[in-house]
Design a protein around this motif. Structure first.
Motif, PDB file in Angstrom:
ATOM      1  N   SER A 163      -9.835  87.605 -87.503  1.00  0.00           N
ATOM      2  CA  SER A 163     -10.195  87.973 -86.128  1.00  0.00           C
ATOM      3  C   SER A 163     -11.680  88.287 -86.066  1.00  0.00           C
ATOM      4  O   SER A 163     -12.338  88.464 -87.092  1.00  0.00           O
ATOM      5  CB  SER A 163      -9.374  89.183 -85.659  1.00  0.00           C
ATOM      6  OG  SER A 163      -9.632  90.305 -86.488  1.00  0.00           O
ATOM      7  N   LYS A 221     -10.798  87.614 -96.138  1.00  0.00           N
ATOM      8  CA  LYS A 221     -11.139  86.306 -95.596  1.00  0.00           C
ATOM      9  C   LYS A 221      -9.864  85.513 -95.344  1.00  0.00           C
ATOM     10  O   LYS A 221      -8.823  85.757 -95.976  1.00  0.00           O
ATOM     11  CB  LYS A 221     -12.051  85.550 -96.572  1.00  0.00           C
ATOM     12  CG  LYS A 221     -13.441  86.162 -96.709  1.00  0.00           C
ATOM     13  CD  LYS A 221     -14.206  86.058 -95.401  1.00  0.00           C
ATOM     14  CE  LYS A 221     -15.589  86.676 -95.492  1.00  0.00           C
ATOM     15  NZ  LYS A 221     -16.360  86.465 -94.256  1.00  0.00           N
ATOM     16  N   SER A 222      -9.947  84.572 -94.432  1.00  0.00           N
ATOM     17  CA  SER A 222      -8.778  83.775 -94.072  1.00  0.00           C
ATOM     18  C   SER A 222      -9.134  82.292 -94.062  1.00  0.00           C
ATOM     19  O   SER A 222     -10.309  81.922 -93.955  1.00  0.00           O
ATOM     20  CB  SER A 222      -8.264  84.170 -92.680  1.00  0.00           C
ATOM     21  OG  SER A 222      -7.937  85.536 -92.628  1.00  0.00           O
ATOM     22  N   PHE A 223      -8.090  81.453 -94.161  1.00  0.00           N
ATOM     23  CA  PHE A 223      -8.240  80.002 -94.034  1.00  0.00           C
ATOM     24  C   PHE A 223      -9.239  79.434 -95.051  1.00  0.00           C
ATOM     25  O   PHE A 223     -10.069  78.580 -94.728  1.00  0.00           O
ATOM     26  CB  PHE A 223      -8.674  79.618 -92.610  1.00  0.00           C
ATOM     27  CG  PHE A 223      -7.963  80.388 -91.531  1.00  0.00           C
ATOM     28  CD1 PHE A 223      -6.588  80.317 -91.421  1.00  0.00           C
ATOM     29  CD2 PHE A 223      -8.661  81.217 -90.657  1.00  0.00           C
ATOM     30  CE1 PHE A 223      -5.919  81.047 -90.435  1.00  0.00           C
ATOM     31  CE2 PHE A 223      -8.010  81.943 -89.680  1.00  0.00           C
ATOM     32  CZ  PHE A 223      -6.627  81.860 -89.566  1.00  0.00           C
ATOM     33  N   LEU A 229     -19.804  89.298 -89.005  1.00  0.00           N
ATOM     34  CA  LEU A 229     -18.571  89.297 -89.782  1.00  0.00           C
ATOM     35  C   LEU A 229     -18.024  90.713 -89.976  1.00  0.00           C
ATOM     36  O   LEU A 229     -18.780  91.694 -89.957  1.00  0.00           O
ATOM     37  CB  LEU A 229     -18.828  88.666 -91.150  1.00  0.00           C
ATOM     38  CG  LEU A 229     -19.252  87.199 -91.120  1.00  0.00           C
ATOM     39  CD1 LEU A 229     -19.755  86.776 -92.491  1.00  0.00           C
ATOM     40  CD2 LEU A 229     -18.097  86.307 -90.662  1.00  0.00           C
ATOM     41  N   TRP A 240     -15.632  81.908 -95.539  1.00  0.00           N
ATOM     42  CA  TRP A 240     -16.398  82.264 -94.345  1.00  0.00           C
ATOM     43  C   TRP A 240     -15.502  82.885 -93.280  1.00  0.00           C
ATOM     44  O   TRP A 240     -15.746  83.948 -92.757  1.00  0.00           O
ATOM     45  CB  TRP A 240     -17.106  81.041 -93.782  1.00  0.00           C
ATOM     46  CG  TRP A 240     -17.626  81.232 -92.392  1.00  0.00           C
ATOM     47  CD1 TRP A 240     -16.983  80.959 -91.218  1.00  0.00           C
ATOM     48  CD2 TRP A 240     -18.889  81.805 -92.012  1.00  0.00           C
ATOM     49  NE1 TRP A 240     -17.760  81.311 -90.141  1.00  0.00           N
ATOM     50  CE2 TRP A 240     -18.936  81.827 -90.591  1.00  0.00           C
ATOM     51  CE3 TRP A 240     -19.977  82.293 -92.740  1.00  0.00           C
ATOM     52  CZ2 TRP A 240     -20.035  82.319 -89.894  1.00  0.00           C
ATOM     53  CZ3 TRP A 240     -21.079  82.785 -92.042  1.00  0.00           C
ATOM     54  CH2 TRP A 240     -21.102  82.786 -90.636  1.00  0.00           C
ATOM     55  N   SER A 241     -14.389  82.206 -92.970  1.00  0.00           N
ATOM     56  CA  SER A 241     -13.553  82.587 -91.832  1.00  0.00           C
ATOM     57  C   SER A 241     -12.845  83.921 -92.042  1.00  0.00           C
ATOM     58  O   SER A 241     -12.517  84.311 -93.162  1.00  0.00           O
ATOM     59  CB  SER A 241     -12.497  81.505 -91.574  1.00  0.00           C
ATOM     60  OG  SER A 241     -13.103  80.274 -91.283  1.00  0.00           O
ATOM     61  N   GLU A 242     -12.595  84.591 -90.917  1.00  0.00           N
ATOM     62  CA  GLU A 242     -11.835  85.835 -90.916  1.00  0.00           C
ATOM     63  C   GLU A 242     -10.729  85.737 -89.878  1.00  0.00           C
ATOM     64  O   GLU A 242     -10.807  84.940 -88.938  1.00  0.00           O
ATOM     65  CB  GLU A 242     -12.761  87.023 -90.647  1.00  0.00           C
ATOM     66  CG  GLU A 242     -13.822  87.173 -91.733  1.00  0.00           C
ATOM     67  CD  GLU A 242     -14.797  88.305 -91.499  1.00  0.00           C
ATOM     68  OE1 GLU A 242     -15.393  88.774 -92.475  1.00  0.00           O
ATOM     69  OE2 GLU A 242     -14.964  88.715 -90.329  1.00  0.00           O
TER      70      GLU A 242
END
Length: 201
Positions: free
Chosen positions: A129, A154-156, A137, A125-127
């Motif tokens: 920035s 995507k990040s984290f 998104l 889900w996370s990005e």
């Protein structure tokens, strides 16, 4: 009135998991922190306890223990090692995403992949920035006939390096902001998927 008093079956399961947490997790917590991973045997033992599919309904391939029982078991796990549950095999957050957002058939098909202790799922889900010009998104999904192409990063993503399947969230309608996002099941070996180095703290 709702009773939160555990049933005899819940107490038995709770005691079993509590013993596992005290004897297998707590004594090794510093070693796990340094290694940044659980031992394979610990993962197998957790799987044998039925923790991987505990909260999901039997009709989609889960253990059908329900939310309250799952919370009781997770509390006991956290007593031994608060982070351990993130390292166990199983669908994890992916399971909740597909059962909440997908159809029953989709949930059944996806959860069938998690019948072994080494199988892991993840949610992307996370990005890194936020989008600078609109809500929603940055990652986008474009339909090409009967298929979709996702473009973005995507990040984290917890368990990204070990996950066999992901649920990836992406923007399908830029004009709709957060209402224009959708979720997609993506296998780790799908064309174009690459996993970056694990972030350290």
């Amino acid at each position: 009135m709702i009773s939160f008093e555990p049933t005899p079956d819940q107490k038995m399961m709770k005691d079993s998991v509590a013993d596992f947490a005290r004897t297998r997790l707590a004594p090794k917590i510093r070693e796990v922190e340094k290694a940044r991973a659980l031992a394979d045997q610990v993962k197998r033992d957790a799987f044998e306890l039925g923790l991987a599919l505990a909260p999901f309904a039997e009709r989609v391939g889960g253990a059908g223990l329900g939310l309250m029982t799952t919370v009781l078991l997770e509390e006991e796990i956290a007593y031994g090692d608060p982070a351990a549950a993130f390292g166990f095999g199983g669908p994890g957050a992916l399971g909740f995403a597909v059962t909440e957002l997908g159809t029953e058939e989709q949930a059944k098909e996806l959860l069938a992949h998690f019948g072994k202790p080494e199988a892991v799922g993840a949610v992307a889900w996370s990005e890194a920035s936020a989008h600078k010009e609109r809500p929603g998104l940055i990652a986008r999904a474009t339909k090409n006939g009967s298929t979709w192409t996702i473009d973005g990063e995507k990040s984290f993503v917890i368990n990204a390096s070990t996950a066999s399947h992901f649920i990836v969230f992406a923007q399908v309608d830029e004009s709709a902001g957060w209402n224009g996002t959708a979720a997609f099941v993506v296998e780790n070996r799908a064309p174009g998927v690459s996993i970056g180095e694990r972030a350290t703290t």
